[in-house]
Design an enzyme around this catalytic site. Structure first.
Site: not given
Length: 329
Positions: A79-80, A141, A229, A295
């Protein structure tokens, strides 16, 4: 002398919801949460109390405009990154990627593309959206069934992003543990894996969320752009161009010559974003540290955490759930 505990951040304050929301919560099935104390099942999907308050308020009050763009994601699916990409894409004539004052250099992507139910409507109040430039860019979401009616009825565009369920699970497990207060024990991977397989996760079941948008994207490809993704990581320039076409703002031949596609992908890269001061040290209004959203962004990281048995179990569940849909991860 004991060190005083820091105040509890907003995202953990389940009890700070309206009386209307509290009354609804008492009627819903609930399970213990990964981060919040409880998850509650509303319209077939799991939400914590504060998020649910945002869901209800958003459903009641959000009025979509035909020019709106909504980024819809399963939690922890990139998402980011895609917020940054969509913001840069849509605003590329307002903000040059090569300029030192580009908003992404001093703001979290989550501040630039706010969540409807997690930021704008989370307190149960109707926000003033008049300052948003057109096209307005929001994220959510929310599962398809829970979208405000105005979103479904308008001509606004939805970009849907999901991710391999094994990587999604690992990212969600790591993220929720990172946001827990130090004095609270972290979740073991086995404990939450069981929940994920049972469909009990934020905005889960994962497969129901994905299938809802997948089926709608097949029915209405002009309204919903369905993306994984993994596809975006493998061919970011191809999908950035496709997104531009889908959103009605294709790259001109002049922009192609000036390598604007490359400039957008560069300023939005994981390395660039994760090393910015705002994303290393800043916090969102709800209390989460911006660095919790960065991350490693790698495909296949699940191999470092899941046993062969766990991977096979999740693969089998997804095989059964997605059977006949034409969708594979």
């Amino acid at each position: 002398m004991e060190t005083p505990h820091p105040p509890e951040p907003k995202y953990l304050k389940d009890e700070e919801v309206s009386q209307e929301c509290m009354s609804l919560l008492s009627t819903l099935p609930s399970e213990s949460g990964w981060l919040s104390k409880k998850l509650h099942n509303y319209q077939g999907f799991w939400h914590n109390a504060r998020q649910l308050q945002g869901v209800i308020s958003c459903q009641k009050h959000f009025q979509a405009q035909d020019t709106d763009i909504l980024l819809v994601t399963t939690p922890k699916s990139g998402t980011t990154w895609l917020k940054a990409i969509l913001f840069s894409l849509v605003n590329r004539t307002r903000f040059q990627q090569t300029e030192g004052d580009h908003p992404l250099l001093s703001n979290s992507p989550h501040a630039l593309v706010p969540f409807l139910e997690l930021k704008l409507y989370v307190d149960g109040e109707t926000p003033d959206l008049s300052s948003f430039a057109s096209p307005r860019l929001f994220s959510t979401h929310l599962p398809y069934i829970s979208l405000p009616k105005s979103v479904q009825d308008s001509k606004c565009k939805l970009v849907y992003l999901c991710r391999n369920p094994k990587d999604t699970f690992i990212s969600l497990w790591a993220f929720t543990n990172k946001l827990k207060l130090q004095e609270i024990r972290t979740n073991s991977i086995e404990e939450v894996f069981e929940k994920f397989c049972e469909g009990i996760s934020l905005c889960g079941p994962f497969w129901d969320h994905v299938l809802g948008y997948w089926k709608e994207s097949l029915k209405n490809p002009e309204k919903i752009y369905f993306l994984t993704y993994e596809e975006m990581k493998e061919q970011p320039d191809l999908h950035l161009r496709k997104l531009a076409d889908f959103l009605g703002c294709p790259f001109s031949s002049k922009e192609e010559e000036e390598r604007v596609v490359d400039a957008i992908l560069d300023i939005c890269s994981f390395d660039k974003l994760s090393n910015l001061k705002v994303n290393k040290e800043g916090k969102l209004p709800s209390g989460e540290s911006n660095n919790a959203y960065f991350r490693n962004g790698q495909v296949g990281d699940w191999k470092n955490y899941l046993t062969a048995e766990m991977a096979q179990r999740l693969e089998k569940i997804c095989e059964e759930k997605f059977d006949g849909s034409g969708l594979k991860f």
